[in-house]
Design a protein around this motif. Structure first.
Motif, PDB file in Angstrom:
ATOM      1  N   GLY A 139       0.733  -1.109   0.175  1.00 19.98           N
ATOM      2  CA  GLY A 139       0.160   0.204  -0.163  1.00 19.98           C
ATOM      3  C   GLY A 139       0.752   1.193   0.089  1.00 19.98           C
ATOM      4  N   LEU A 140       2.006   1.152   0.284  1.00 21.23           N
ATOM      5  CA  LEU A 140       3.006   2.407   0.208  1.00 21.23           C
ATOM      6  C   LEU A 140       3.465   2.764  -1.122  1.00 21.23           C
ATOM      7  N   ILE A 141       3.340   1.700  -2.217  1.00 20.84           N
ATOM      8  CA  ILE A 141       3.990   1.838  -3.357  1.00 20.84           C
ATOM      9  C   ILE A 141       3.440   3.369  -3.934  1.00 20.84           C
ATOM     10  N   ALA A 142       2.387   3.500  -4.000  1.00 18.24           N
ATOM     11  CA  ALA A 142       1.690   4.872  -4.436  1.00 18.24           C
ATOM     12  C   ALA A 142       1.810   5.970  -3.602  1.00 18.24           C
ATOM     13  N   GLN A 143       2.350   5.770  -2.490  1.00 19.11           N
ATOM     14  CA  GLN A 143       2.568   7.170  -1.653  1.00 19.11           C
ATOM     15  C   GLN A 143       3.822   7.765  -1.612  1.00 19.11           C
ATOM     16  N   GLY A 144       4.129   8.774  -0.755  1.00 14.53           N
ATOM     17  CA  GLY A 144       5.464   9.290  -0.427  1.00 14.53           C
ATOM     18  C   GLY A 144       5.908  10.068  -1.616  1.00 14.53           C
ATOM     19  N   LYS A 145       6.886  10.908  -1.475  1.00 11.34           N
ATOM     20  CA  LYS A 145       7.331  11.834  -2.335  1.00 11.34           C
ATOM     21  C   LYS A 145       8.230  11.072  -3.355  1.00 11.34           C
ATOM     22  N   PRO A 146       7.833  11.605  -4.850  1.00 11.73           N
ATOM     23  CA  PRO A 146       8.769  10.904  -5.768  1.00 11.73           C
ATOM     24  C   PRO A 146      10.393  11.129  -5.823  1.00 11.73           C
ATOM     25  N   VAL A 147      11.105  10.099  -5.818  1.00 15.63           N
ATOM     26  CA  VAL A 147      12.565  10.461  -5.865  1.00 15.63           C
ATOM     27  C   VAL A 147      13.212   9.676  -6.885  1.00 15.63           C
ATOM     28  N   LEU A 148      14.270  10.164  -7.539  1.00 14.98           N
ATOM     29  CA  LEU A 148      15.262   9.383  -8.331  1.00 14.98           C
ATOM     30  C   LEU A 148      16.469   8.898  -7.661  1.00 14.98           C
ATOM     31  N   LEU A 149      16.995   7.696  -7.858  1.00 10.53           N
ATOM     32  CA  LEU A 149      18.123   7.268  -7.386  1.00 10.53           C
ATOM     33  C   LEU A 149      19.248   7.364  -8.346  1.00 10.53           C
ATOM     34  N   LEU A 150      20.438   8.157  -7.915  1.00 11.33           N
ATOM     35  CA  LEU A 150      21.535   8.265  -8.851  1.00 11.33           C
ATOM     36  C   LEU A 150      22.753   7.220  -8.480  1.00 11.33           C
ATOM     37  N   GLY A 151      22.908   6.341  -9.404  1.00 15.55           N
ATOM     38  CA  GLY A 151      23.761   5.005  -8.971  1.00 15.55           C
ATOM     39  C   GLY A 151      23.005   3.836  -8.746  1.00 15.55           C
ATOM     40  N   ALA A 152      23.453   2.690  -9.585  1.00 11.45           N
ATOM     41  CA  ALA A 152      22.989   1.615  -9.515  1.00 11.45           C
ATOM     42  C   ALA A 152      23.817   0.297  -9.329  1.00 11.45           C
ATOM     43  N   GLY A 153      24.633   0.659  -8.410  1.00 10.77           N
ATOM     44  CA  GLY A 153      25.436  -0.382  -7.860  1.00 10.77           C
ATOM     45  C   GLY A 153      24.995  -1.059  -6.722  1.00 10.77           C
ATOM     46  N   GLU A 204      10.151  15.232 -16.354  1.00 11.83           N
ATOM     47  CA  GLU A 204       9.220  14.418 -16.701  1.00 11.83           C
ATOM     48  C   GLU A 204       8.464  13.404 -15.839  1.00 11.83           C
ATOM     49  N   LEU A 205       9.207  12.933 -14.539  1.00 11.38           N
ATOM     50  CA  LEU A 205       8.541  12.128 -13.480  1.00 11.38           C
ATOM     51  C   LEU A 205       8.013  13.152 -12.432  1.00 11.38           C
ATOM     52  N   LYS A 206       8.424  14.217 -12.458  1.00  9.04           N
ATOM     53  CA  LYS A 206       7.921  15.285 -11.409  1.00  9.04           C
ATOM     54  C   LYS A 206       8.479  15.094 -10.084  1.00  9.04           C
ATOM     55  N   ALA A 207       9.756  14.469 -10.127  1.00  7.90           N
ATOM     56  CA  ALA A 207      10.664  14.377  -8.968  1.00  7.90           C
ATOM     57  C   ALA A 207      11.444  15.507  -8.563  1.00  7.90           C
ATOM     58  N   GLU A 208      11.090  16.122  -7.272  1.00 10.36           N
ATOM     59  CA  GLU A 208      11.900  17.160  -6.924  1.00 10.36           C
ATOM     60  C   GLU A 208      13.131  16.836  -6.052  1.00 10.36           C
ATOM     61  N   HIS A 209      13.128  15.364  -5.589  1.00  9.97           N
ATOM     62  CA  HIS A 209      14.416  14.818  -4.667  1.00  9.97           C
ATOM     63  C   HIS A 209      15.006  13.869  -5.424  1.00  9.97           C
ATOM     64  N   VAL A 210      16.325  13.849  -5.338  1.00  8.44           N
ATOM     65  CA  VAL A 210      17.204  12.850  -5.833  1.00  8.44           C
ATOM     66  C   VAL A 210      17.821  12.145  -4.417  1.00  8.44           C
ATOM     67  N   ILE A 211      18.437  10.875  -4.564  1.00  6.73           N
ATOM     68  CA  ILE A 211      19.592  10.201  -3.591  1.00  6.73           C
ATOM     69  C   ILE A 211      20.777  10.000  -4.148  1.00  6.73           C
TER      70      ILE A 211
END
Length: 619
Positions: A139-153, A204-211
């Motif tokens: 149920g949390l998948i559609a919740q929370g602030k959208p975030v992009l992750l930088l780094g796929a290691g 495009e993804l309306k993400a204001e945060h990145v990690i």
């Protein structure tokens, strides 16, 4: 109650596994005989279960299959199942060889049955965990602030797993510069493209945060990515480099906001700890100007090496109170002696050095604010910076102090202001004092601006941003060297452990930073757009120059064993310098600013007073 419930659950799982043994064993027979098991083999299979079930059950207990919790079933649990199934199968094969059942157990059964058994036991655990996790976190998948992750290691993959359980964040994708990873997925989340396309994907993804999840990447890559985030107008968090002590800690709990130090990209400092420890451990150490930015950090760093005693000498009563409260809290077992006094007070200096007999003195007491010392306070700047240095240094010689370390500045190189010229004259006073003693070693350490110091431009910008601006920059092309306070203090300690007497050590300050870029990055770090907080150019202030230097034109440098330190070979100082300067400093009248500038040029020939343009305009 909880213990009873856990025991019942373990029993249920145990009987489930025994049932899986029966199912896998019979299924292996069905496959061996294509679904039609002959009566005598059917009877043999059932009889074999009678004695093989206890063997399997014993192996499952021995290999600890019931210590884990199904909802957290992972690779170690699967490996335990492999070992338990393998051991029990081997034991059954040995038992079959010894008992010689008639008819014999087909060899293919010993291959197929354990495979089925592993699939049933491992699959059931994986299905249970997946179902429970979906029930808990689906149920949390559609919740929370959208975030992009930088780094796929590896770190990024671990963060993906944690983000799927977070109610605060909603992962929308990953970016990575490795072309081989492009278009692939981690736990269902797609690697969308390279990090350079950050602005496109956040829009495009309306993400204001990145990690930023690249803890092992080189510092220069970290700096570039952090700068890209800030200039793309997104709020960035960073996963710092992992240390052995924190490897078991949840990744999501370690992320923090990026800060100015991330944008400057300073390499971590490593010092020769053993060499510094030899200088400080079990010694009495004195720091003048102990309440200032550098002085207080020097005190913290020195106490890490367990000196016999720290003499903190400071003019400001409040700064001394604040410092001693902090040091006694952080280092309760170490002796800190607070002395409130003026570095120009020879009587007090003599009393302190005679009583406590320090082995080394770090002289950090100075007036250092350029515009404030340039107008109305020039004479006070010279007396404090030069006469104070002389008197502390002279007392050190009188009382047999082994080391004297002067904290200087890049503004002492080709100075254009009174503060810089006074610090250069203080350096020259130390060089002259060195000629009068064979015992006390005088060293000077010269470096540029430090982040977070009292009165620094960064503090000024932060206050201006907090009030909505405008942010004032003196000139669009003005540049400065920057380093962190702990970094500068550690290198001061390193330099002091290397000195032989008379050297001017220069810290590697890295690349100079344009102050206007620093201001804009700070504005974006605080989450404002350029249009929200304006930049205004106010013109160079009296005594300011566009850029600072670390070496004068007629100086050369020599390397040291530490890559971040070099030694400047400054021009020779005449031995009679002090005979001329001291009467001037101790005359019984206050000189005007013009007189101070005129006389400073007599002893500091590289000093060239100038006043910058004052034309103000909006950036």
């Amino acid at each position: 109650m909880f213990r009873l419930k856990t025991t019942w659950l373990a029993l249920i799982v145990f009987f489930f596994d025994l049932s899986a043994v029966v199912v896998a064993w019979l299924a292996a027979y069905l496959i061996r005989f294509n679904g039609e098991v002959p009566p005598d083999f059917k009877e043999s299979a059932l009889w074999a279960l009678v004695w093989s079930l206890p063997i399997h059950g014993l192996a499952f207990r021995i290999f600890g299959l019931y210590r884990g919790i199904w909802v957290f079933a992972s690779l170690p649990d699967l490996l335990r199942i492999v070992r338990a199934v393998g051991a029990s199968t081997l034991a059954v094969m040995i038992g079959a060889a010894m008992l010689q059942p008639n008819p014999i157990i087909p060899r293919s059964v010993f291959i197929v049955a354990p495979v089925f058994l592993f699939l049933i036991m491992g699959g059931a655990r994986a299905l249970y965990r997946t179902t429970r996790e979906f029930y808990r976190y689906g149920g949390l998948i559609a919740q929370g602030k959208p975030v992009l992750l930088l780094g796929a290691g590896n770190a990024g993959a671990s963060l993906v797993r944690e983000l799927t359980r977070s109610s605060e964040w909603r992962l929308v994708g990953l970016l990575d510069d490795d072309p081989a990873k492009r278009g692939r997925e981690i736990q269902g989340y797609k690697i969308l493209g390279p990090i350079s396309e950050l602005q496109r994907w956040t829009a495009e993804l309306k993400a204001e945060h990145v990690i930023i999840a690249m803890p092992s990447a080189p510092l220069e890559i970290h700096r570039q990515v952090a700068t890209l985030c800030v200039r793309a107008g997104v709020r960035a968090l960073v996963l710092p480099a992992l240390t052995p002590l924190t490897q078991g800690q949840a990744f999501l709990s370690r992320i923090r906001q990026i800060n100015l130090e991330d944008l400057l990209g300073r390499e971590p400092i490593t010092i020769d700890t053993a060499h510094v420890e030899m200088l400080l451990k079990d010694r009495v150490v004195m720091v003048s100007g102990a309440g200032g930015s550098i002085g207080s950090e020097l005190c913290r760093q020195i106490l890490r090496f367990a000196p016999a005693q720290l003499i903190a000498f400071e003019f400001s009563e409040y700064a001394m109170y604040t410092l001693t409260e902090e040091l006694r809290d952080k280092f309760p077992g170490l002796s800190v002696v607070p002395i409130v006094g003026d570095a120009k007070d020879s009587l007090l200096l003599d009393q302190v050095m005679q009583r406590y007999a320090p082995y080394i003195v770090f002289h950090a007491a100075a007036y250092k604010h350029v515009p404030l010392m340039e107008e109305l306070n020039a004479w006070q700047a010279v007396r404090n910076n030069v006469l104070g240095t002389y008197r502390v240094g002279r007392a050190a010689i009188r009382w047999g102090i082994k080391h004297f370390v002067l904290i200087s500045t890049d503004k002492a190189v080709n100075p254009t202001n009174v503060m810089g010229a006074s610090k250069r004259l203080a350096e020259m006073a130390c060089q002259a004092l060195q000629q009068t003693t064979q015992f006390t070693q005088f060293e000077t350490v010269r470096f540029g601006n430090v982040l977070g110091s009292a009165g620094s431009v960064v503090q000024k910008f932060e206050k201006q941003i907090a009030t909505g601006g405008p942010v004032t920059v003196t000139h669009p092309e003005i540049t400065r060297f920057f380093m962190t306070i702990p970094e500068a203090s550690q290198l001061v300690l390193q330099a002091s452990s290397m000195g032989q007497g008379g050297e001017i050590f220069i810290l590697d300050m890295g690349q100079p930073v344009r102050i206007v870029d620093l201001a804009r990055d700070l504005i974006r770090l605080y989450g404002f757009a350029d249009e929200q907080v304006k930049l205004i150019y106010t013109g160079l202030r009296p005594g300011e120059k566009l850029y600072e230097e670390l070496l004068a034109c007629d100086e050369t440098t020599l390397p040291t064993p530490h890559i971040k330190l070099r030694i400047a070979r400054a021009r020779e100082v005449p031995s009679a310098l002090l005979d001329e300067v001291l009467p001037w400093l101790m005359q019984r009248r206050i000189l005007t600013d013009a007189e101070v500038r005129r006389d400073l040029r007599r002893w500091v020939p590289e000093y060239s007073p100038q006043v910058g343009p004052t034309l103000a305009k909006r950036a």
